[in-house]
Scaffold this active site. Structure first.
Site, short mmCIF file in Angstrom:
data_model
loop_
_atom_site.label_atom_id
_atom_site.label_comp_id
_atom_site.label_asym_id
_atom_site.label_seq_id
_atom_site.Cartn_x
_atom_site.Cartn_y
_atom_site.Cartn_z
N LYS A 194 0.84 -1.19 0.00
CA LYS A 194 0.00 0.00 0.00
C LYS A 194 0.88 1.25 0.00
O LYS A 194 2.04 1.15 0.41
CB LYS A 194 -0.91 -0.02 1.22
CG LYS A 194 -0.12 -0.01 2.52
CD LYS A 194 -0.98 -0.35 3.70
CE LYS A 194 -0.12 -0.51 4.93
NZ LYS A 194 0.95 -1.51 4.79
N TYR B 256 -2.48 4.89 6.77
CA TYR B 256 -2.77 4.05 7.94
C TYR B 256 -3.90 4.65 8.75
O TYR B 256 -4.83 3.94 9.19
CB TYR B 256 -1.53 3.92 8.81
CG TYR B 256 -0.45 3.05 8.25
CD1 TYR B 256 -0.38 1.69 8.57
CD2 TYR B 256 0.53 3.57 7.41
CE1 TYR B 256 0.62 0.88 8.07
CE2 TYR B 256 1.54 2.77 6.89
CZ TYR B 256 1.58 1.42 7.22
OH TYR B 256 2.58 0.62 6.70
#
Length: 368
Positions: free
Chosen positions: A103, A186
């Site tokens: 990611k 995150y």
């Protein structure tokens, strides 16, 4: 795919995260996964790491398709810079390999769409490497909220920061760097899995140009996201502040906090507060990368849809780009929610022993 109980992986890209976390994780994922090939443009990395992990097959980035075909590679772990995720996902998919991609999934929505389409057209699975979807403290926070322990969740707040080293790829625009895409993702993903919903509009402020590290990318981004039900999430991500990694969800009866929340080498500490009662619980260190590899291999072997899928990655990237647009315009930006087929849930965690210290090859830590 070969008839085998172990999925054969090629790891593409041997930067710091691959060396300190991904490669060692295969020792804890051997139940159904095997490290079979290493791919990098750095010949020294290939030589040293192939010997260390007893991997016979190595090659440059140009060799990807040949290695997949000639060495029965079932899946690739894409760990190249963010801006290259689409290219290597599409190449691997066209060569018939399943893809576990780091990611953020990509830098824009069009690239994410192309990656999802490439996987579908070539009948391979695509998973985005959100390791915290398999981490016990984070999933336990999801459970606390779902069980109503803090009442109705109303507020999410988070800070994730560190001091990035000058010259690191996280300071380079062409590599997809910056605090928002490297750290803010995150916080954003946590807000979404803790609220179990999607934001409807967002607002952001970004800081640039405070020193050489932020001439091309944001040093810091602060974001405010409105969720259905009048819930608010806010976070700050920074590459120019001391180490902080925390989130808190405040409900109508109490709150749950993780501090640290996002680290993969430290213990994670949870504090659950209900009224005037506090309960603390520490989650010991563990390998957070092996569980996601084990899950993806299980999905491949049993023909299951992985969670987190490409849709999870697309949802985050769409919101990240909306935050950038908001910071540039100075206005709130509406976001069209994506219906999630699945989210982090109880029963998917898989505790593994921690990884020891790893001596890296031409891949220094990004933090000062």
């Amino acid at each position: 795919m070969r008839e085998t109980r172990r999925v054969r992986y090629a790891v593409v890209g041997l930067g710091n995260i691959a060396q300190v976390a991904v490669l060692p994780a295969f020792a804890h994922a051997r139940k159904n996964s095997e490290l079979a090939a290493l791919i990098s443009s750095d010949s020294e990395k290939l030589a040293v790491l192939a010997k260390r992990y007893r991997v016979a097959v190595t090659g440059s980035y140009d060799d990807l398709e040949r290695i997949i075909a000639e060495h029965a590679i079932d899946a690739v772990y894409v760990a190249v810079p963010n801006s290259l995720h689409r290219e290597f996902t599409e190449r691997a998919a066209r060569a018939g390999a399943h893809v576990l991609c780091e990611k953020p999934m990509a830098m824009n929505e069009a690239d994410c769409d192309a990656m999802i389409r490439a996987a579908a057209e070539n009948d391979v699975k695509l998973m985005i490497a959100y390791r915290l979807h398999f981490e016990r403290a984070n999933v336990r926070a999801v459970e606390r909220i779902a069980e109503g322990r803090i009442g109705e969740p109303r507020i999410f707040s988070s800070v994730f920061s560190h001091q990035v080293k000058p010259g690191n790829i996280r300071t380079k625009r062409e590599a997809g760097g910056g605090a928002l895409f490297d750290l803010g993702i995150y916080c954003l993903n946590a807000a979404r899995y803790l609220f179990r919903d999607e934001p409807t509009d967002v607002y952001a402020e970004q800081v640039f140009g405070t020193d050489e590290r932020s001439e091309q990318v944001d040093e810091a981004t602060t974001a405010v996201l409105r969720f259905p039900g009048n819930r608010i999430a806010q976070f700050t991500a920074s590459q120019g502040a001391s180490d902080v990694s925390e989130f808190r969800v405040v409900g109508t009866k109490g709150n749950v906090e993780l501090d640290p929340a996002f680290d993969y080498v430290e213990e994670l500490e949870e504090t659950l507060t209900v009224g005037d009662r506090k309960k603390r619980r520490t989650e010991s260190k563990g390998d957070q990368f092996a569980p996601e590899i084990l899950h993806f291999s299980k999905c491949i072997l049993e023909d299951l849809e992985p969670e987190p899928s490409g849709w999870q990655g697309l949802a985050d990237v769409r919101i990240l780009n909306a935050l950038v647009a908001s910071a540039e315009s100075g206005r709130r930006v509406e976001v069209t929610p994506i219906a999630m087929p699945d989210r982090p849930r109880k029963g998917i965690t898989n505790k593994k022993p921690p990884v020891g210290r790893v001596r890296t090859v031409n891949a220094p830590s990004p933090s000062r």
